[in-house]
Each structure stands twice: as structure tokens, then as C-alpha cells.
Design an enzyme around this catalytic site. Structure first.
Site, PDB file in Angstrom:
ATOM      1  N   LYS A 133     -18.682  -7.470 -34.692  1.00 38.15           N
ATOM      2  CA  LYS A 133     -19.622  -8.016 -35.714  1.00 38.15           C
ATOM      3  C   LYS A 133     -18.651  -8.416 -36.902  1.00 38.15           C
ATOM      4  CE  LYS A 133     -23.741  -7.022 -38.278  1.00 38.15           C
ATOM      5  NZ  LYS A 133     -24.264  -8.367 -38.187  1.00 38.15           N
ATOM      6  N   ALA A 134     -18.297  -9.704 -36.635  1.00 34.82           N
ATOM      7  CA  ALA A 134     -16.987 -10.036 -37.394  1.00 34.82           C
ATOM      8  C   ALA A 134     -17.345 -11.297 -38.233  1.00 34.82           C
ATOM      9  CB  ALA A 134     -15.871 -10.450 -36.329  1.00 34.82           C
TER      10      ALA A 134
END
Ligand code: PMP
Length: 294
Positions: free
Chosen positions: A157-158
Site C-alpha cells: 500500500k504505497a
């Protein structure tokens, strides 16, 4: 509160080891994360003073950091304590929780091997909208596709992965839609811009296999809730030409919870009993009126 900018609020944000007055949590403009998207984050919700699936979010943040090539400066246990303390200090019962970690300013180029890693946790008020959900949202088709796992670290989850989400969501909103359906690099149905997607037909649920996008915590919860209701759940590749064959559709995410969908472009869905049951089960679960079946 909704109109108050996020850098101009009362309260405290936990940042790099201490609570800092909200307006003073500054980073320098030459911060690697801002130029090269070296940031990972979580979006969580607290219900009645308790963060739903908090530990799983903390573990995912640590794993996202690892995928991005760095370690969080605290352990998962420490992060759990920090989030709980930040929530308690906010005095909020129903809230959004944002934990995030990023590369700092020591090096300013593609390479950032020696940059310090920063961590912050912010909590803000987020009301309860379960009641208005059954109308279903209107979605359109997204302009961008989810990248191939060989093109981007798709299970982190960048921050960088959200560039195509913001662009797709803006384009949808500019045309009056709430969200957009993203296909993947193969042309298969993938997800919404910040939520996973499910379809229903003949009493069974169909959802894309999360092989190039986040296997959301809410997605996994929805699957368990459906199975507890003896609803068959099929995870498989779904092509866009199948959309016309489904009766119901919903999206899942920590922010979206379980939200029925009424429309995706030319396809319409009728939020029905099965969606409603899962929307209500999810509310019961996050408010701890029921337990998640194993
Ligand atoms: N996909 C994307 C792109 C998201 O941003 C989110 C929200 N984190 C999800 C799926 C759903 O994940 P979760 O249920 O863990 O919030």
C-alpha cells in the site's frame, strides 16, 4: 470539520516518537517521499473507540515498508500501542486512522539508501454512513489499468501506486460519478480506485483474484461474512464483458466499508438482499455485535 484543511486542525499527531501539535507536524520540501513517492500508508477506521482489524493494518504497513525496501522504525506491537494512544488522545470514538512511513531528506535522488525512515499516525473524525448505503454508488470506467506485478510492487500500500487512482477518480468525479472501475494490465476487472469489487449472480459471489492489487482487509472480511451466510464465493478472473450478467455489485474498503454499486458505465445493478445482509453484517462486526467467523 469536513471543510477544514488537513494541515490546519486542532489536536496532536504522533510523529517520530512524540505527540506534536497538529499544525506543527512539518516535513521539509526536500523530502524523498514527496519527490519519489517513497511512502507507505494505512487507512483504518475506529468504531466506538476501537480500531477495526488494527493489528492486520499494522502488519500490512510493516510489510508494505519491507516491499519498498525499508523497515518501520518501530515494531508492530509498538505501532499498535501508538495507534491506540493517538486514538485515545483524539477523544474520538468514530474516526479514521492514518498510519504512514516515509523516506526523509538525507539523500535527494533516485537512490536514497541512507535516508532516515519517518513514521506518523494521525486520527480524524469520520462519521458513520452505514444508513445511506443501500442506494448504491454510480461508477464509470477508469482511464488507467492496474499494473503488472513485474511493473510495480502491487501488494504494497504505497503512495506511488495511487497516482493512477487519483487521476482515474478525478476523471470519474468530473463526469458526476463517485468512482471508477479499474481493469488490470490483462484487461481483467480489477478494483475501484480505493476499494475491492464484488459481483453477485444466481446466489453466488464472484470477485477478481487479487494477484495484481491489494487483497484488502475488508475484502477478506466480506468473503468470511458471505461464507458464514452459506453464500458461495468464487475468486477468479472476470472479464469486463461479464458485467452485464451480474445482478448486484459492491465495493469493499476500510473507508468504503461495504458499499453497494448501482451502476458501472452502461451496466446497472440493483442492490438487493444479499448486499444488504453483508452491509449489515459488516456494521455488526466492526461494532463488535458479532464476531468474525473463522
Ligand atoms: N484497493 C485499493 C487501491 C485501496 O486503496 C484499498 C483501501 N486500502 C483497498 C483496495 C481495500 O483495502 P482495505 O479493505 O484493506 O482497506
Amino acid at each position: 470539520m469536513a471543510d477544514q484543511a488537513y494541515d490546519d486542525r486542532d489536536g496532536y499527531i504522533w510523529m517520530d516518537g512524540q505527540f506534536v501539535p497538529w499544525r506543527d507536524t512539518k516535513v521539509h520540501v526536500l523530502t524523498h517521499a514527496m519527490h519519489y513517492a517513497s511512502c507507505v500508508f494505512e487507512g483504518e477506521r475506529a468504531y466506538g473507540g476501537v480500531i477495526y482489524a488494527s493489528r492486520r493494518h499494522s502488519e500490512r504497513l510493516a510489510n508494505s515498508a519491507k516491499i519498498m525496501g525499508f523497515e518501520l522504525p518501530v515494531s508492530v506491537d509498538e505501532l499498535e500501542a501508538i495507534k491506540a494512544e493517538t486514538l485515545a488522545k483524539s477523544g474520538l470514538e468514530n474516526a479514521y486512522v492514518r498510519a504512514f512511513a516515509w523516506r526523509g531528506s538525507e539523500m535527494m535522488g533516485v537512490s536514497a539508501q541512507s535516508n532516515s525512515i519517518h513514521l506518523a499516525v494521525a486520527v480524524w473524525a469520520w462519521g458513520d454512513y452505514f444508513a445511506d448505503k443501500m442506494k448504491g454508488i454510480r461508477m464509470t470506467h477508469a482511464m488507467y489499468r492496474r499494473p503488472d506485478p513485474l511493473t510495480a510492487p502491487c501488494h504494497a500500500k504505497a503512495a506511488g501506486l495511487y497516482m493512477i487512482c487519483t487521476l482515474s477518480k478525478h476523471a470519474a468525479e468530473n463526469e458526476g460519478y463517485a468512482d471508477a472501475l479499474m481493469l488490470d494490465y490483462r484487461g481483467q476487472v480489477a478494483e475501484a480506485t480505493g476499494a475491492n469489487i464484488f459481483f453477485m449472480r444466481d446466489g453466488a459471489i464472484h470477485t477478481p483474484t487479487p494477484d495484481c492489487f491489494l487483497n484488502g482487509i475488508t475484502r477478506q472480511t466480506a468473503i468470511k461474512l458471505a461464507k458464514a451466510r452459506q453464500i458461495e464465493v468464487v475468486e477468479r478472473a472476470i472479464m469486463p464483458d461479464e458485467l452485464s450478467t451480474f445482478d448486484e455489485c459492491f465495493i469493499t474498503g476500510s473507508a468504503a466499508e461495504i458499499t453497494p454499486v448501482a451502476e458501472i458505465g452502461e451496466h446497472t445493478f440493483k442492490p438487493g438482499n444479499m448486499s444488504e445482509a453483508l452491509v449489515n453484517d459488516y456494521a455488526d462486526l466492526v461494532y463488535r455485535r458479532i464476531e468474525l467467523p473463522e
